[in-house]
Design a protein around this motif. Sequence first.
Motif, mmCIF file in Angstrom:
data_model
loop_
_atom_site.group_PDB
_atom_site.id
_atom_site.type_symbol
_atom_site.label_atom_id
_atom_site.label_comp_id
_atom_site.label_asym_id
_atom_site.label_seq_id
_atom_site.Cartn_x
_atom_site.Cartn_y
_atom_site.Cartn_z
ATOM 1 N N ASP A 89 -8.460 30.318 7.925
ATOM 2 C CA ASP A 89 -7.525 30.226 6.809
ATOM 3 C C ASP A 89 -6.089 30.046 7.325
ATOM 4 N N VAL A 90 -5.197 29.607 6.427
ATOM 5 C CA VAL A 90 -3.788 29.447 6.777
ATOM 6 C C VAL A 90 -3.108 30.809 6.707
ATOM 7 N N PHE A 91 -2.381 31.173 7.762
ATOM 8 C CA PHE A 91 -1.703 32.464 7.829
ATOM 9 C C PHE A 91 -0.212 32.287 7.563
ATOM 10 N N GLU A 92 0.411 33.354 7.114
ATOM 11 C CA GLU A 92 1.849 33.357 6.859
ATOM 12 C C GLU A 92 2.423 34.648 7.433
ATOM 13 N N THR A 93 3.597 34.543 8.070
ATOM 14 C CA THR A 93 4.265 35.712 8.631
ATOM 15 C C THR A 93 5.475 36.060 7.781
ATOM 16 N N GLU A 94 5.611 37.325 7.487
ATOM 17 C CA GLU A 94 6.642 37.806 6.576
ATOM 18 C C GLU A 94 7.605 38.723 7.327
ATOM 19 N N ASP A 95 8.889 38.429 7.226
ATOM 20 C CA ASP A 95 9.922 39.302 7.789
ATOM 21 C C ASP A 95 10.191 40.409 6.768
ATOM 22 N N GLN A 96 9.683 41.589 7.049
ATOM 23 C CA GLN A 96 9.747 42.652 6.050
ATOM 24 C C GLN A 96 11.106 43.343 5.972
ATOM 25 N N ARG A 97 12.073 42.864 6.739
ATOM 26 C CA ARG A 97 13.435 43.350 6.546
ATOM 27 C C ARG A 97 13.958 42.937 5.169
ATOM 28 N N ASN A 98 13.311 41.946 4.552
ATOM 29 C CA ASN A 98 13.665 41.598 3.172
ATOM 30 C C ASN A 98 13.417 42.761 2.220
ATOM 31 N N TRP A 99 12.582 43.688 2.623
ATOM 32 C CA TRP A 99 12.316 44.917 1.858
ATOM 33 C C TRP A 99 12.904 46.124 2.591
ATOM 34 N N THR A 100 13.797 45.866 3.527
ATOM 35 C CA THR A 100 14.407 46.865 4.418
ATOM 36 C C THR A 100 13.368 47.612 5.239
ATOM 37 N N ASP A 101 12.270 46.954 5.560
ATOM 38 C CA ASP A 101 11.269 47.522 6.466
ATOM 39 C C ASP A 101 11.441 46.895 7.847
ATOM 40 N N ALA A 102 11.508 47.704 8.865
ATOM 41 C CA ALA A 102 11.728 47.216 10.232
ATOM 42 C C ALA A 102 10.407 46.758 10.844
ATOM 43 N N THR A 115 1.681 39.622 9.033
ATOM 44 C CA THR A 115 1.015 38.317 9.012
ATOM 45 C C THR A 115 -0.246 38.432 8.160
ATOM 46 N N TYR A 116 -0.437 37.489 7.242
ATOM 47 C CA TYR A 116 -1.541 37.586 6.289
ATOM 48 C C TYR A 116 -1.944 36.173 5.848
ATOM 49 N N SER A 117 -3.002 36.117 5.099
ATOM 50 C CA SER A 117 -3.425 34.865 4.471
ATOM 51 C C SER A 117 -4.023 35.257 3.106
ATOM 52 N N THR A 118 -3.981 34.398 2.162
ATOM 53 C CA THR A 118 -3.451 33.040 2.118
ATOM 54 C C THR A 118 -1.953 33.107 1.806
ATOM 55 N N PRO A 119 -1.138 32.088 2.224
ATOM 56 C CA PRO A 119 0.287 32.107 1.897
ATOM 57 C C PRO A 119 0.537 32.303 0.409
ATOM 58 N N LEU A 120 1.613 33.029 0.096
ATOM 59 C CA LEU A 120 1.897 33.366 -1.300
ATOM 60 C C LEU A 120 2.109 32.132 -2.176
ATOM 61 N N ALA A 121 2.532 31.026 -1.574
ATOM 62 C CA ALA A 121 2.821 29.828 -2.363
ATOM 63 C C ALA A 121 1.566 29.054 -2.753
ATOM 64 N N LEU A 122 0.379 29.579 -2.414
ATOM 65 C CA LEU A 122 -0.850 28.772 -2.624
ATOM 66 C C LEU A 122 -1.838 29.214 -3.703
ATOM 67 N N PRO A 123 -1.648 29.950 -4.675
ATOM 68 C CA PRO A 123 -0.452 30.673 -5.111
ATOM 69 C C PRO A 123 -0.701 32.174 -4.942
ATOM 70 N N PHE A 124 0.044 33.013 -5.701
ATOM 71 C CA PHE A 124 -0.185 34.452 -5.743
ATOM 72 C C PHE A 124 -0.310 34.872 -7.200
ATOM 73 N N PRO A 125 -1.387 35.570 -7.591
ATOM 74 C CA PRO A 125 -2.579 35.874 -6.776
ATOM 75 C C PRO A 125 -3.490 34.649 -6.627
ATOM 76 N N VAL A 126 -4.344 34.663 -5.617
ATOM 77 C CA VAL A 126 -5.262 33.561 -5.340
ATOM 78 C C VAL A 126 -6.542 33.736 -6.152
ATOM 79 N N THR A 127 -6.996 32.673 -6.794
ATOM 80 C CA THR A 127 -8.255 32.713 -7.542
ATOM 81 C C THR A 127 -9.418 32.415 -6.596
#
Length: 465
Positions: free
Chosen positions: A9-22, A26-38
């Motif tokens: 599957d296609v993986f996506e890496t998320e910089d969690q500092r956007n949520w102030t998490d240090a 990395t997860y799949s499927t990317p959120l743009a494909l879409p969220f939630p995935v059917t």
Amino acid sequence: MARIDFEGDVFETEDQRNWTDASYKTYSTPLALPFPVTMNRGTVIEQNVRFSLAKISQKIFFQSSAKQPVHINLTKQTTPFPAIGLLQSSRYPTLSESECSLLKKLKIDHLRVDLSFVEKSWKEKFSEANLTAKQLNVPLFLSLAFSDHPENDAASFIEICGALSPKIDSVLIVDEGTKVSNSEWFAPARKLFKEKLNNVSVGAGTNAYFAEFNRNKPFPGEADFIAWSVNPQVHAFDYLTLLENLQAQADTVISARTFQPGIPLWVTPVTLKPRFNPVATRTEKPGINYPSPPDPRQMSLFTAGWLVGSLKYLAEAGASKITFFETTGEKGLIQGPENSLWPADFPSLGGMIFPVFFVLNELLRYSQGRVMNTMVSQPDSVSALTLLDGFKNVLVLASHTPKVINVLLPFPVTECSVRILDLPFCRNNMFSRGTLPDLPVQVCRPDKGVLELQPFTVVFVEIPS
């Protein structure tokens, strides 16, 4: 050298500092494909992650610095002390006379209240917050979440303002659905509020996490400020995570500064737990456990020290306004008139004053001063905040561990004055007896410049002139 190979599957890496998490995720499927995935019945998903470590020619040693004193380094860079306010209580609509007396002692900058025009009770909530603000003699900072009919919402809001005559300092405008400012109707709403509400400051951003706003650039260019909220428990909730995430709060401010240089940056509110789930895939029904029970650490010295760290990193990064916690209730500074709704997990009693109140009371003595950037060698163990007011400068040291820590002071001293927020003081003053004592001044004689910091204490060290 480490290598990670992904297959399937296609993986996506998320910089969690956007949520102030240090951290990163990395997860799949990317959120743009879409969220939630059917996922259809019978769908097969194959994933493979392979981690490999190249051969190294020498051993790697991990040297513990536990026996070494914490080193503090004062820089010459300073920023203004940010304006500090509180969030309207989600449990108690009004304040008692004793609660009002205590909170007025803090001399806060504002009272924030969140109003959603989707909720039928928004007018009642607005009226209650207006009364509380008048009790505290502070202006309101309103976060307004508009429905699909923003023109009607704005008209209704202006109408009730005419009836209540509130003192409004600033307004954050967001969309209820996306949780961020809508660039299409932000400008007309801002113009209306400027005309009808005595040239009030109107800001853009989000009433959720920095991630929501960062995903939806560009933001409305005519905003008077940018605002977003912070809490350290979006992805994990252990003690170390809460401490590691403190430094990531500064990263959001540094990033936001690039959006429109010079615009004021407001971090509001700062809470210990999430207030709601901005990416919920189903409707959440409000209740006493919505979105989750309060964190029992709210009433602890740990959170008082955590607040010192939050203020340090946000102020040093350049945040100009911060809202910390609720006024009363299990998510606030004071329990309120009734005992906890969760006596087994959150054993607070009516009228109890939490340590976060005492630490804010001391910190806000310096609200007219400046914050000096201060480096710490072990930031997960100690937060160091340097406050300058031109008269008595102070180094605030917050212990984040259950162990005694030695701190090497950044200035030569054989004797100094200190004020200590510790467990005995909190126990002796957790209930108001008409007057609330300040932290007593004590004489401290550091051994070769080393100060012994007791577990979970906050120490205010006066810096020699």
